[in-house]
Write a protein that holds these residues in place. Sequence first.
Motif, PDB file in Angstrom:
ATOM      1  N   SER A  47       1.032  -1.216   0.099  1.00 48.35           N
ATOM      2  CA  SER A  47      -0.069  -0.419  -0.345  1.00 48.35           C
ATOM      3  C   SER A  47       0.753   1.296  -0.347  1.00 48.35           C
ATOM      4  N   LEU A  48       0.510   2.269  -0.710  1.00 49.29           N
ATOM      5  CA  LEU A  48       0.451   3.126  -0.432  1.00 49.29           C
ATOM      6  C   LEU A  48      -0.110   4.594   0.091  1.00 49.29           C
ATOM      7  N   ARG A  49      -1.152   4.671  -0.239  1.00 51.71           N
ATOM      8  CA  ARG A  49      -1.967   5.279   0.474  1.00 51.71           C
ATOM      9  C   ARG A  49      -2.985   5.086   1.039  1.00 51.71           C
ATOM     10  N   THR A  50      -2.938   4.370   1.595  1.00 51.47           N
ATOM     11  CA  THR A  50      -3.933   3.836   2.574  1.00 51.47           C
ATOM     12  C   THR A  50      -2.745   3.731   4.023  1.00 51.47           C
ATOM     13  N   ARG A 110      -5.355  -5.153   5.928  1.00 54.51           N
ATOM     14  CA  ARG A 110      -5.396  -4.667   4.091  1.00 54.51           C
ATOM     15  C   ARG A 110      -4.908  -6.865   3.694  1.00 54.51           C
ATOM     16  N   HIS A 146     -13.665  -1.789   0.144  1.00 53.30           N
ATOM     17  CA  HIS A 146     -12.709  -0.788   0.020  1.00 53.30           C
ATOM     18  C   HIS A 146     -13.411   0.466   0.929  1.00 53.30           C
ATOM     19  N   GLN A 149     -12.010   4.013   0.603  1.00 56.48           N
ATOM     20  CA  GLN A 149     -12.047   4.028  -0.818  1.00 56.48           C
ATOM     21  C   GLN A 149     -13.639   4.754  -1.609  1.00 56.48           C
ATOM     22  N   LEU A 291      -6.505   4.961  -7.633  1.00 62.00           N
ATOM     23  CA  LEU A 291      -4.838   4.598  -7.838  1.00 62.00           C
ATOM     24  C   LEU A 291      -4.706   3.179  -7.109  1.00 62.00           C
TER      25      LEU A 291
HETATM   26  N1   CP Z   1      -6.124   2.836  -3.294  1.00 66.94           N
HETATM   27  C1   CP Z   1      -5.135   3.214  -2.395  1.00 66.94           C
HETATM   28  O1   CP Z   1      -5.646   2.223  -1.210  1.00 66.94           O
HETATM   29  O2   CP Z   1      -4.244   2.861  -2.257  1.00 66.94           O
HETATM   30  P1   CP Z   1      -2.871   2.023  -1.699  1.00 66.94           P
HETATM   31  O3   CP Z   1      -3.033   0.467  -2.571  1.00 66.94           O
HETATM   32  O4   CP Z   1      -1.636   2.668  -2.219  1.00 66.94           O
HETATM   33  O5   CP Z   1      -3.282   1.582  -0.671  1.00 66.94           O
END
Ligand code: CP
Length: 330
Positions: A47-50, A110, A146, A149, A291
């Motif tokens: 993951s980056l955003r989460t 996750r 999700h 999101q 994304l």
């Molecule tokens: N949209 C999202 O959950 O991004 P990550 O997979 O980077 O967390």
Amino acid sequence: MKNFITTQNWSRSELQDIIDFAIELKNKPYQPLLKNKSIAMLFFNPSLRTKTSFEVGISELSGTAIILQPGKDAWPIEFEENIVMDGNSEEHVKEVAQVLSSYCDCIAIRAFPQFMDWDHDRTDSVINGFAKYASVPVVNMETIEHPCQELAHILTLQEHYGDLQGKDYLLTWTYHPKPLNTAVANSSLLIASKFGMNVKLLCPSEDYHLDDRYLKAAEKNCESEGASFDVSYDIDSAYSNVDIVYAKSWGCLSHYGKIDDQIAYNDQYKHFIVDESKMNLTNNAVFSHCLPLRRNVKATDGVMDSDYCIAVKEAANRKHVQKSMLSKIL
Ligand code: CP
């Protein structure tokens, strides 16, 4: 105690309350609402955003985030019941969930599907195992849905349009060389239908239909809201006059678990890429995506760099809605 695993267990007004409070937090980010609270965040996938938005958001509310990667920096966990644990797993979710509940006030998960057998993956056994044995709220950071999101998606659309009731919403499958998780697509149908939009699903063929559970839920939500729900295989008519285009690629359930077959199958449908000519068919629609996104594979540079692309705003809103949701459930 209320989990945040699926938005289907939350009413539209409860979800709107989370979104409304997220707007307050956006204007006043630093409040001690999670002081003396600890959240264990378990990442079975990258993951980056989460990861970033949760960790920063929890810190802004004076809480503590513990990030664990089972199988990497924490012991691998077993989820099957009544099993002889002579494989790779060192401990069972029964103990893990109880132990983490004794240290922390919330467990966030996750855990993507295994991509072997959809009948098994659709049971969402990892997060449901935690929900069964934890004594603190469990939060979904993406499994086969999700919901975080979804909240960010609705906040971003409301910032653009205000009331979403009756807006024409298109979820389009888009090309990707690999078979991806259906979670965001499932979620897109759930939340767009819950917020009263006329929802259209565009995919290459019946093989790309999402699980009936989500198609039926979306249809029922739309019916309750006096909106329509349609499935289309025709690109031009599906894009025609819509207000919102949301794109996602997913692996088709008919080829589930057969990765090489699926890659070859997806290759027929590269023309589902979101491009300027398709967006020109819409009612000056906004475009978004959860994304990460492969440019010029899923959507063109022209779309991603346009004024109507709100994908980065949606990603930014993840932090605000998650802070709001955590404040409410804790
Ligand atoms: N949209 C999202 O959950 O991004 P990550 O997979 O980077 O967390």
